[in-house]
Motif scaffolding. Structure first.
Motif, PDB file in Angstrom:
ATOM      1  N   VAL A  59     -30.271 -50.295   3.282  1.00 16.45           N
ATOM      2  CA  VAL A  59     -31.641 -50.738   3.551  1.00 16.45           C
ATOM      3  C   VAL A  59     -31.866 -50.996   5.028  1.00 16.45           C
ATOM      4  N   TRP A  60     -30.807 -51.392   5.737  1.00 13.58           N
ATOM      5  CA  TRP A  60     -30.974 -51.671   7.168  1.00 13.58           C
ATOM      6  C   TRP A  60     -31.202 -50.378   7.943  1.00 13.58           C
ATOM      7  N   VAL A  61     -30.442 -49.359   7.649  1.00 15.50           N
ATOM      8  CA  VAL A  61     -30.608 -48.084   8.347  1.00 15.50           C
ATOM      9  C   VAL A  61     -31.946 -47.449   7.975  1.00 15.50           C
ATOM     10  N   MET A  62     -32.290 -47.500   6.685  1.00 17.74           N
ATOM     11  CA  MET A  62     -33.524 -46.862   6.222  1.00 17.74           C
ATOM     12  C   MET A  62     -34.770 -47.628   6.647  1.00 17.74           C
ATOM     13  N   GLN A  63     -34.617 -48.852   7.107  1.00 19.37           N
ATOM     14  CA  GLN A  63     -35.765 -49.662   7.539  1.00 19.37           C
ATOM     15  C   GLN A  63     -36.446 -49.064   8.769  1.00 19.37           C
ATOM     16  N   ASP A  64     -35.683 -48.345   9.581  1.00 21.44           N
ATOM     17  CA  ASP A  64     -36.228 -47.787  10.814  1.00 21.44           C
ATOM     18  C   ASP A  64     -35.955 -46.286  10.873  1.00 21.44           C
ATOM     19  N   PRO A  65     -36.981 -45.458  10.621  1.00 21.24           N
ATOM     20  CA  PRO A  65     -36.772 -44.006  10.683  1.00 21.24           C
ATOM     21  C   PRO A  65     -36.444 -43.514  12.094  1.00 21.24           C
ATOM     22  N   ASN A  66     -36.657 -44.345  13.107  1.00 20.98           N
ATOM     23  CA  ASN A  66     -36.376 -43.951  14.492  1.00 20.98           C
ATOM     24  C   ASN A  66     -35.069 -44.556  15.024  1.00 20.98           C
ATOM     25  N   ILE A  67     -34.258 -45.095  14.137  1.00 20.51           N
ATOM     26  CA  ILE A  67     -32.996 -45.705  14.561  1.00 20.51           C
ATOM     27  C   ILE A  67     -32.131 -44.662  15.270  1.00 20.51           C
ATOM     28  N   LYS A  68     -31.449 -45.111  16.309  1.00 19.16           N
ATOM     29  CA  LYS A  68     -30.527 -44.221  17.030  1.00 19.16           C
ATOM     30  C   LYS A  68     -29.115 -44.578  16.594  1.00 19.16           C
ATOM     31  N   MET A  69     -28.410 -43.579  16.054  1.00 20.80           N
ATOM     32  CA  MET A  69     -27.040 -43.768  15.582  1.00 20.80           C
ATOM     33  C   MET A  69     -26.084 -43.016  16.495  1.00 20.80           C
ATOM     34  N   GLU A  70     -24.912 -43.594  16.714  1.00 23.58           N
ATOM     35  CA  GLU A  70     -23.847 -42.945  17.487  1.00 23.58           C
ATOM     36  C   GLU A  70     -22.548 -43.163  16.730  1.00 23.58           C
ATOM     37  N   TYR A  71     -21.773 -42.093  16.602  1.00 22.22           N
ATOM     38  CA  TYR A  71     -20.519 -42.173  15.856  1.00 22.22           C
ATOM     39  C   TYR A  71     -19.363 -41.802  16.774  1.00 22.22           C
ATOM     40  N   ILE A  72     -18.286 -42.584  16.680  1.00 22.36           N
ATOM     41  CA  ILE A  72     -17.118 -42.362  17.528  1.00 22.36           C
ATOM     42  C   ILE A  72     -15.883 -42.327  16.618  1.00 22.36           C
ATOM     43  N   GLY A  73     -15.148 -41.224  16.669  1.00 25.83           N
ATOM     44  CA  GLY A  73     -13.928 -41.114  15.883  1.00 25.83           C
ATOM     45  C   GLY A  73     -14.136 -40.314  14.617  1.00 25.83           C
ATOM     46  N   THR A  74     -13.157 -40.424  13.721  1.00 20.19           N
ATOM     47  CA  THR A  74     -13.180 -39.694  12.459  1.00 20.19           C
ATOM     48  C   THR A  74     -13.644 -40.630  11.354  1.00 20.19           C
ATOM     49  N   ASP A  75     -14.788 -40.304  10.763  1.00 20.00           N
ATOM     50  CA  ASP A  75     -15.379 -41.140   9.733  1.00 20.00           C
ATOM     51  C   ASP A  75     -14.412 -41.312   8.563  1.00 20.00           C
ATOM     52  N   GLY A  76     -14.376 -42.512   8.017  1.00 17.87           N
ATOM     53  CA  GLY A  76     -13.527 -42.802   6.877  1.00 17.87           C
ATOM     54  C   GLY A  76     -12.107 -43.197   7.245  1.00 17.87           C
ATOM     55  N   THR A  77     -11.829 -43.302   8.562  1.00 14.35           N
ATOM     56  CA  THR A  77     -10.484 -43.664   8.997  1.00 14.35           C
ATOM     57  C   THR A  77     -10.547 -44.911   9.885  1.00 14.35           C
ATOM     58  N   GLU A  78      -9.419 -45.601   9.976  1.00 14.14           N
ATOM     59  CA  GLU A  78      -9.351 -46.796  10.811  1.00 14.14           C
ATOM     60  C   GLU A  78      -9.690 -46.458  12.262  1.00 14.14           C
ATOM     61  N   GLY A  79     -10.504 -47.302  12.863  1.00 15.04           N
ATOM     62  CA  GLY A  79     -10.904 -47.104  14.247  1.00 15.04           C
ATOM     63  C   GLY A  79     -12.274 -46.465  14.404  1.00 15.04           C
TER      64      GLY A  79
END
Length: 177
Positions: A59-79
């Motif tokens: 609900v937090w992410v979907m609350q703002d359709p203009n949210i800026k997301m940045e991903y660092i690393g391999t999703d689903g893994t530690e770090g």
């Protein structure tokens, strides 16, 4: 003038009473929400351990359709780190980092920057149930300094519980399609 003094004294007494009450409220807490999903636990867990999938049910992410997301690393893994930045006060700015992944549990550190600075922890874990069903549990581990622990008790924990409940309802709809 006497009425103003009386009103002021009542306000001061209420504030003092609330500050005293806050002394006896625990500063740490856990908010736990569960849901049963009619899918095998490996399917459920493999979906929720990927933080990017929160774009589909949080609900937090979907609350703002203009949210800026940045991903660092391999999703689903530690770090792995997911950063967000939103102009919506209800979303704000922060990041979450995966700190532990096991076969049925993922733990994250949450670091909020705006609208307030805070560091908290959360976990999601699954338990297989008979009939290819899964019990999924989300936990938010909060810690608030005095006297904010009073506000947390009155407002914050309910807000977190409501959001977690809606997140799991959204997740259930996605996975049971």
């Amino acid at each position: 003038m006497r009425i103003l003094k009386k009103i002021l004294l009542v306000i001061i007494a209420i504030v003092l009473l609330l500050l005293v009450v806050a002394l006896f409220i625990p500063r740490t807490y856990t908010v736990t929400v569960t849901e049963t999903i009619h899918e095998p636990s490996d399917i459920v867990f493999n979906y929720v351990k990927l933080i990017k999938n929160q774009e589909n049910y949080s609900v937090w992410v979907m609350q703002d359709p203009n949210i800026k997301m940045e991903y660092i690393g391999t999703d689903g893994t530690e770090g792995f780190i997911a950063r967000w930045n939103s102009q919506e006060d209800g979303v704000g700015e922060g990041e979450q980092q995966i700190t532990k992944v096991t076969a049925d549990r993922i733990e994250v550190d949450l670091r909020f920057k705006r609208p307030f600075e805070s560091s908290q922890k959360a976990a999601t874990f699954v338990q297989p149930l008979p009939g290819n069903r899964t019990l999924i549990t989300t936990e938010f581990y909060g810690s608030d300094a005095y006297p904010m622990n009073l506000l947390s008790l009155l407002i914050g924990r309910k807000m977190i519980r409501d959001a977690q409940t809606k997140n799991l309802e959204n997740l259930k709809k996605i996975l049971e399609k």
